[in-house]
Design an enzyme around this catalytic site. Structure first.
Site, PDB file in Angstrom:
ATOM      1  N   ASN A  77      56.032  13.009  48.722  1.00 31.93           N
ATOM      2  CA  ASN A  77      56.428  11.600  48.619  1.00 31.93           C
ATOM      3  C   ASN A  77      56.589  11.163  47.192  1.00 31.93           C
ATOM      4  O   ASN A  77      55.970  11.714  46.285  1.00 31.93           O
ATOM      5  CB  ASN A  77      55.415  10.702  49.331  1.00 31.93           C
ATOM      6  CG  ASN A  77      54.238  10.374  48.440  1.00 31.93           C
ATOM      7  OD1 ASN A  77      54.262   9.426  47.664  1.00 31.93           O
ATOM      8  ND2 ASN A  77      53.182  11.201  48.501  1.00 31.93           N
ATOM      9  N   ASN A 136      42.126   5.613  41.393  1.00 27.75           N
ATOM     10  CA  ASN A 136      43.250   6.515  41.625  1.00 27.75           C
ATOM     11  C   ASN A 136      43.714   7.106  40.304  1.00 27.75           C
ATOM     12  O   ASN A 136      44.506   6.526  39.588  1.00 27.75           O
ATOM     13  CB  ASN A 136      44.376   5.756  42.341  1.00 27.75           C
ATOM     14  CG  ASN A 136      45.601   6.620  42.579  1.00 27.75           C
ATOM     15  OD1 ASN A 136      45.714   7.722  42.045  1.00 27.75           O
ATOM     16  ND2 ASN A 136      46.516   6.121  43.381  1.00 27.75           N
ATOM     17  N   CYS A 139      47.779   9.918  41.297  1.00 27.80           N
ATOM     18  CA  CYS A 139      49.182   9.775  41.669  1.00 27.80           C
ATOM     19  C   CYS A 139      50.062  10.513  40.657  1.00 27.80           C
ATOM     20  O   CYS A 139      50.060  10.186  39.478  1.00 27.80           O
ATOM     21  CB  CYS A 139      49.509   8.284  41.684  1.00 27.80           C
ATOM     22  SG  CYS A 139      50.768   7.895  42.867  1.00 27.80           S
ATOM     23  N   THR A 205      47.900  14.271  45.599  1.00 24.73           N
ATOM     24  CA  THR A 205      49.038  15.143  45.927  1.00 24.73           C
ATOM     25  C   THR A 205      49.438  16.053  44.764  1.00 24.73           C
ATOM     26  O   THR A 205      49.123  15.786  43.611  1.00 24.73           O
ATOM     27  CB  THR A 205      50.238  14.289  46.339  1.00 24.73           C
ATOM     28  OG1 THR A 205      50.506  13.359  45.301  1.00 24.73           O
ATOM     29  CG2 THR A 205      49.958  13.537  47.620  1.00 24.73           C
ATOM     30  N   CYS A 347      47.718  46.223  71.600  1.00 21.54           N
ATOM     31  CA  CYS A 347      48.905  46.481  70.761  1.00 21.54           C
ATOM     32  C   CYS A 347      50.180  46.373  71.591  1.00 21.54           C
ATOM     33  O   CYS A 347      50.272  46.921  72.691  1.00 21.54           O
ATOM     34  CB  CYS A 347      48.803  47.869  70.147  1.00 21.54           C
ATOM     35  SG  CYS A 347      50.264  48.317  69.178  1.00 21.54           S
ATOM     36  N   CYS A 380      43.319  54.150  54.362  1.00 20.54           N
ATOM     37  CA  CYS A 380      43.120  52.703  54.518  1.00 20.54           C
ATOM     38  C   CYS A 380      42.145  52.156  53.480  1.00 20.54           C
ATOM     39  O   CYS A 380      41.028  52.652  53.353  1.00 20.54           O
ATOM     40  CB  CYS A 380      42.611  52.401  55.934  1.00 20.54           C
ATOM     41  SG  CYS A 380      42.196  50.660  56.180  1.00 20.54           S
ATOM     42  N   CYS A 383      42.802  46.446  53.221  1.00 22.97           N
ATOM     43  CA  CYS A 383      43.355  45.282  52.499  1.00 22.97           C
ATOM     44  C   CYS A 383      43.556  44.073  53.412  1.00 22.97           C
ATOM     45  O   CYS A 383      43.708  42.965  52.946  1.00 22.97           O
ATOM     46  CB  CYS A 383      44.647  45.659  51.811  1.00 22.97           C
ATOM     47  SG  CYS A 383      46.052  45.840  52.933  1.00 22.97           S
TER      48      CYS A 383
HETATM   49  C1  LIG Z   1      53.359   8.337  51.169  1.00 20.11           C
HETATM   50  C2  LIG Z   1      52.070   8.580  50.466  1.00 20.11           C
HETATM   51  C3  LIG Z   1      51.599   7.627  49.617  1.00 20.11           C
HETATM   52  C4  LIG Z   1      50.397   7.812  48.965  1.00 20.11           C
HETATM   53  N1  LIG Z   1      49.942   6.843  48.190  1.00 20.11           N
HETATM   54  C5  LIG Z   1      48.721   6.977  47.595  1.00 20.11           C
HETATM   55  C6  LIG Z   1      48.144   5.921  46.876  1.00 20.11           C
HETATM   56  O1  LIG Z   1      48.718   4.844  46.768  1.00 20.11           O
HETATM   57  N2  LIG Z   1      46.955   6.107  46.315  1.00 20.11           N
HETATM   58  C7  LIG Z   1      46.268   7.287  46.420  1.00 20.11           C
HETATM   59  O2  LIG Z   1      45.161   7.416  45.909  1.00 20.11           O
HETATM   60  N3  LIG Z   1      46.788   8.320  47.108  1.00 20.11           N
HETATM   61  C8  LIG Z   1      47.988   8.183  47.709  1.00 20.11           C
HETATM   62  N4  LIG Z   1      48.492   9.211  48.470  1.00 20.11           N
HETATM   63  C9  LIG Z   1      47.729  10.475  48.570  1.00 20.11           C
HETATM   64  C10 LIG Z   1      46.853  10.519  49.823  1.00 20.11           C
HETATM   65  O3  LIG Z   1      45.861   9.525  49.795  1.00 20.11           O
HETATM   66  C11 LIG Z   1      46.118  11.876  49.952  1.00 20.11           C
HETATM   67  O4  LIG Z   1      45.325  12.112  48.825  1.00 20.11           O
HETATM   68  C12 LIG Z   1      47.081  13.034  50.082  1.00 20.11           C
HETATM   69  O5  LIG Z   1      48.156  12.683  50.904  1.00 20.11           O
HETATM   70  C13 LIG Z   1      46.397  14.313  50.657  1.00 20.11           C
HETATM   71  O6  LIG Z   1      45.900  14.130  51.957  1.00 20.11           O
HETATM   72  P1  LIG Z   1      46.681  14.600  53.292  1.00 20.11           P
HETATM   73  O7  LIG Z   1      46.999  16.035  53.139  1.00 20.11           O
HETATM   74  O8  LIG Z   1      45.768  14.280  54.419  1.00 20.11           O
HETATM   75  O9  LIG Z   1      47.929  13.777  53.349  1.00 20.11           O
HETATM   76  C14 LIG Z   1      49.678   9.019  49.134  1.00 20.11           C
HETATM   77  C15 LIG Z   1      50.173   9.987  50.006  1.00 20.11           C
HETATM   78  C16 LIG Z   1      51.354   9.775  50.682  1.00 20.11           C
HETATM   79  C17 LIG Z   1      51.874  10.794  51.641  1.00 20.11           C
END
Ligand SMILES: Cc1cc2nc3c(=O)[nH]c(=O)nc-3n(C[C@H](O)[C@H](O)[C@H](O)COP(=O)(O)O)c2cc1C
Ligand SMILES: Cc1cc2nc3c(=O)[nH]c(=O)nc-3n(C[C@H](O)[C@H](O)[C@H](O)COP(=O)(O)OP(=O)(O)OC[C@H]3O[C@@H](n4cnc5c(N)ncnc54)[C@H](O)[C@@H]3O)c2cc1C
Ligand code: SF4
Lengths: 433, 455
Positions: A77, A136, A139, A205, A347, A380, A383
């Site tokens: 996103n 936060n 982001c 993210t 198998c 083997c 792995c």
């Molecule tokens: C559309 C979208 C918007 C997000 N906006 C924020 C935000 O405003 N603040 C924040 O801390 N994380 C934001 N996140 C991150 C999510 O809170 C979360 O950390 C991340 O998506 C991982 O979790 P998940 O795998 O369950 O989605 C956003 C994620 C998405 C998909």
């Protein structure tokens, strides 16, 4: 029945599932629906400073990757923090907390990196009687270009500084949300701890481009022919998140620091895994965005059944249970010897193990003219590639050899525990006394 | 199955005798439409995802034309169904028809590891159809002829064997003339295969597409033996390929087996396939089909689909000896065909028109099948004989192997310069796909012979 109630840094909720700060927690309407469905708490969509709110793009803000039947595996996103006026959000937070006193209400914040801005917003949030704040620092797009979000989260000194301001100017519990877009996740966690954070939450993210449009040559999601990297989340990021959570949980420098686990939680099992690696609760975003709030019933019932089956009566008993078993490579037992074993009854003779081993591994699987596949123990190295590519679950297993048995590959008997630090090939090996 | 809506019918399921128009007009359309409609793109992706990309895949071994099945399925997965179609056509230029008519349950899908594992194979036939249909729909022929060689080859028979041979020869730059006794090309694709397997004129569309290669001239209405001899063809051509199929039929050998109402199933099916309007095709109320192969099944099922009230298929041996696959037989049963085994016809009772067929139960005895002594009669307005096709009209000069033309693995007959393949030769099952394989391989053999040393 196992007790799912959660007490995370003093914030109580009926279960350990919170909705992560994101579109699911954008406004009262969503959050009330979530609480009705049974979610334990929310981290409200990140608020910015007083003044005109940020604006979002007016084209696609999500990109995704899918499995063959369009199962969503990863979501990307380029959304920013809340684009609603601060007063509206604060009013709604206050009202929802009043109406749902038993649910966790945490408010996510991101304001410019100066003390006054933080002081100002904290005062406003306190009035809502929310249970805590989440900073936060994660982001990875848009806000980071303005010196906020991951731009702060990537500099431990800033994390420490801002966290300290927050603890000075507020009595509320403070969670610091970390970005995974960093080489060593322990550094920002340590900084948060030094600044006085009550907990860290992770992961936010991951920088990503989900795909490229091969007609227009633009990355997806595409806005008027151009694309910017976005933040990746959903099932695909879980392994990365699990590792980062465990790194903080087992580091002596951050020992005891509460962790809220985030990243790809989709079923109860994912949640249980986060808890065992040291998370005190979990946050969910993509799974709710994919399937709606109704998944909470499976998440809670599944966790509760698992805990009953294992004889755990409370969440605390699960938290951190796998942490002692997370170690460094150098401490793995090099005298542990296993061999792949193919169950001939299961198998189906597809030959994938053969192709994988023959072309890319140790040539340790034989194929007969009538398509019987067998492991050559002399070759083997255990792995596990054949196990991973076999389409039939449990058809190929790894069988540990008992101590004293002779490994046909090396001709050596299986000996007692010894790791790399003790190995003769290691120039730094400490000689055994 | 009973007709339900629309215009009142002239006749109904229960009208006695052999009459047309037992159903409502739209029921004919519904009954004879595609049995398995084409996949939508998403369905194809999901179906393709089930393939394991087996090492040395057993499905390839099971395919008479050796199509690289996991490769073409992977090309579908990767979003290029037309490339997948090309992979198929490289081995089998009639891959579109084979996707519709192959008994996949005994070929590729029968060998698929997921059949062994779950009883649910990868749906290779339908994936093949998706790929080939996609490429054919482009209407750009994916092959270009090699430079002309100046060699001329005569192909007799425009069935699957002849067409596959002609296409491969043309591809190599030879000039090909295809001679066929019928008015339309396609052989049994056009005159034999069940209508619902080759719906919407696919047989002709496929021939048209295939001929886009160029260098192939069709001469319909020319019969070997009647309009020219093998020697005539040899005089004008550098090589000859015979793909004449099985033009004759076995007889029951009973008195009255030419009674009005009694006829050969292949003839009935050919008429059905060519009928411009199925509601004008007469069908009995009580239909009896004798035989246990694909022809018998198709005659029986299509009788039901035309509105016959009672259709019974009678075979002299047990179910496992039947030529029709389990899949075909259960399809027949689903369509309401009654199947009786271990019974052979002993008498036809007619009285101006057909009345009854009398059968004797059989059991295996010392001299072959023997009657048990117990008999029964089936009411019948119409009787279809489907007890096998035979070689007919083959040049006398050629050696036979059993009741078919002798040919080696490359399709060479006993005479130099003459090749043969498909149903008219002894090798392999009588299937569209084997005919294609043999036609293709004979073309390679002809090409090698024509271009070899001294050519
Ligand atoms: C559309 C979208 C918007 C997000 N906006 C924020 C935000 O405003 N603040 C924040 O801390 N994380 C934001 N996140 C991150 C999510 O809170 C979360 O950390 C991340 O998506 C991982 O979790 P998940 O795998 O369950 O989605 C956003 C994620 C998405 C998909
Ligand atoms: C009713 C029926 C249903 C069938 N269903 C299936 C099925 O579902 N799946 C499957 O795989 N197979 C099926 N088959 C078998 C399949 O149709 C044949 O195996 C295949 O068509 C053989 O191809 P061919 O080219 O050898 O012969 P044919 O398709 O028979 O073609 C022979 C051609 O030669 C021509 N010819 C014959 N004699 C002469 C002559 N003297 N001079 C000039 N031309 C001549 C004919 O007109 C014809 O066009 C079915 C067969 C029948 C009869
Ligand atoms: S046998 Fe089945 S799974 Fe294996 S390659 Fe062939 S179609 Fe795919």
């Amino acid at each position: 029945m196992a007790n799912l109630t959660s007490n995370f840094i003093g914030i109580k909720s009926p279960n350990p599932y919170w909705l992560a700060s994101a579109p699911p927690t954008d406004k009262a309407y969503n959050v009330e629906r979530a609480f009705k469905a049974g979610w334990g708490g929310v981290v409200w969509k990140t608020l910015g400073a007083e003044g005109p709110p940020v604006v979002n793009v007016n084209g696609p803000r999500y990109g995704a990757i899918w499995g063959a039947d369009r199962r969503l595996l990863g979501l990307n996103n380029i959304e920013l923090i809340t684009d609603r006026p601060l007063e509206v959000n604060l009013r709604e937070i206050k009202q929802v907390k009043r109406d749902w006193p038993d649910r966790a209400m945490v408010v996510s914040l991101m304001v410019p990196c100066d003390e006054e801005s933080w002081k100002a917003i904290l005062a406003r949030v306190e009035e809502t009687e929310a249970d805590g704040v989440e900073l936060n620092f994660g982001c990875p797009h848009g806000m980071s270009e303005r010196g906020m979000g991951s731009a702060v989260g990537q500099v431990p000194e800033y994390i420490e500084m801002v966290t300290r301001w927050v603890k000075q100017h507020s009595r509320m519990p403070c969670i610091v949300k970390l970005t995974p877009n960093i080489a060593d996740i322990r550094k920002p966690a340590e900084a948060a701890m030094r600044g006085g954070a009550d907990a860290v939450s992770l992961i936010n993210t991951i920088n990503s481009i989900t795909s490229v449009n091969l007609d227009t040559f633009s990355p997806e999601p595409m806005i008027d022919g151009k694309g910017a990297h976005g933040g990746y989340c959903g099932p695909a990021v879980k392994p990365i998140a699990l590792n980062m959570v465990s790194e903080i949980a087992r580091s002596p420098d951050t020992q005891g620091l509460p962790i809220s686990g985030i990243g790809g939680v989709t079923t109860w099992r994912d949640a249980a895994e986060f808890l065992t690696l040291g998370a005190g609760n979990v946050q969910v975003c993509t799974a709710a965005m994919t399937y709606g709030f109704g998944i909470i019933k499976e998440l809670t019932a599944g966790l509760s059944q698992y805990m009953d089956e294992k004889g755990f009566s409370s969440i605390d008993q699960l938290v951190g249970r796998a942490v002692p078993n997370v170690t460094d490579w150098q401490y793995l037992n090099l005298n542990y010897v296993a061999k792949a074993k193919i169950n001939q009854d299961l198998c189906i003779s597809c030959g994938r193990c053969f192709a994988a081993c023959e072309d890319t591994s140790h040539q340790a699987i034989s194929m007969s003219p009538d398509r019987k596949f067998e492991v050559i123990d002399e070759e083997c190295v255990a792995c596990n590639l054949c196990v991973n590519v076999c389409p039939v679950q449990d058809c190929i297993t790894m069988e540990a050899m008992p101590k004293g048995a002779v490994d046909p590959r090396t001709g050596e008997p299986v000996r007692d525990y010894a790791n790399w630090t003790m190995h003769p090939n290691n120039p730094m090996a400490k000689a055994a006394e | 199955m009973p007709a339900t809506k629309g215009e009142p019918m002239s006749n109904s399921l229960t009208t006695p005798g052999i009459v047309a128009g037992r159903l409502h007009p739209e029921d004919y359309t519904r009954h004879f439409d595609d049995l398995y409609p084409d996949y939508a793109a998403h369905e194809a992706m999901v179906a393709a995802d089930r393939c394991y990309f087996c090492h040395d895949a057993p499905c390839i071994t099971a395919c008479p034309t050796d199509i690289d099945i996991p490769l073409f399925i992977r090309q579908i997965q990767a979003g290029q169904p037309d490339a997948a179609g090309k992979t198929i056509f490289d081995q089998n230029i009639l891959g579109g028809m084979c996707a519709r008519v192959c008994p996949t349950e005994t070929l590729c899908e029968g060998a698929c590891v997921r059949e062994a594992a779950e009883g649910k194979p990868v749906e290779i036939g339908r994936l093949q159809r998706y790929a080939t249909d996609t490429l054919i729909a482009r209407n750009a022929h994916p092959y270009t002829r090699a430079a002309p060689t100046g060699k001329r080859v005569a192909v007799v028979g425009a069935g699957p064997a002849g067409l596959a041979c002609a296409h491969r020869l043309a591809l190599h730059g030879h000039d090909v003339t295809v001679f066929d006794a019928r008015t339309k090309p396609g052989g049994l694709n056009e005159y034999g295969i069940a209508a619902y397997k080759a719906a919407h004129g696919f047989a002709q569309a496929e021939v048209d597409w295939l001929l886009q290669i160029g260098g192939v001239t069709l001469r319909q209405g020319w019969a070997l033996g009647r309009d020219g001899s093998l020697a005539d063809l040899q005089a004008d051509h550098d090589a000859v390929f015979l793909g004449i199929g099985l033009a004759g039929v076995n007889a029951l050998g009973l008195a009255d087996d030419t009674a009005p109402g009694a006829r050969d199933a292949v003839e009935f099916i050919a008429e059905l396939r060519q009928a411009p309007d199925l509601s004008t095709l007469p069908i009995g109320r009580h239909v009896v089909v004798i035989g246990g192969g694909m022809t018998a099944v198709d005659a029986a099922v299509q009788s039901r689909l035309l509105g016959a009230e009672h259709v019974t298929m009678v075979y002299r041996r047990g179910r496992d000896a039947m030529g029709a696959s389990d899949h075909e037989l259960s399809h027949a049963a689903n369509e309401g065909v009654k199947i009786i085994t271990h019974a052979m016809p002993v008498a036809i009772h007619a009285n101006g028109s057909l009345r009854e067929v009398e059968f004797a139960y059989t059991h295996p005895g010392e001299t072959g099948l023997e009657p048990t002594g117990e008999t029964f009669r089936l009411q019948a307005d119409q009787l279809f004989k489907a007890i096998g096709q035979t070689l007919d009209g083959a040049p006398d000069a050629l050696t036979l192997a059993g009741r078919k033309l002798a040919a080696d693995a490359e399709g060479r007959t006993s005479l130099p310069g003459i090749w043969a393949g498909g149903d008219c030769t002894g090798d392999g099952e009588d299937l569209t796909v084997t005919a294609v394989a043999q036609g293709r391989d004979a073309a390679e053999s002809i090409h090698a012979a024509l271009m070899g040393a001294g050519a």
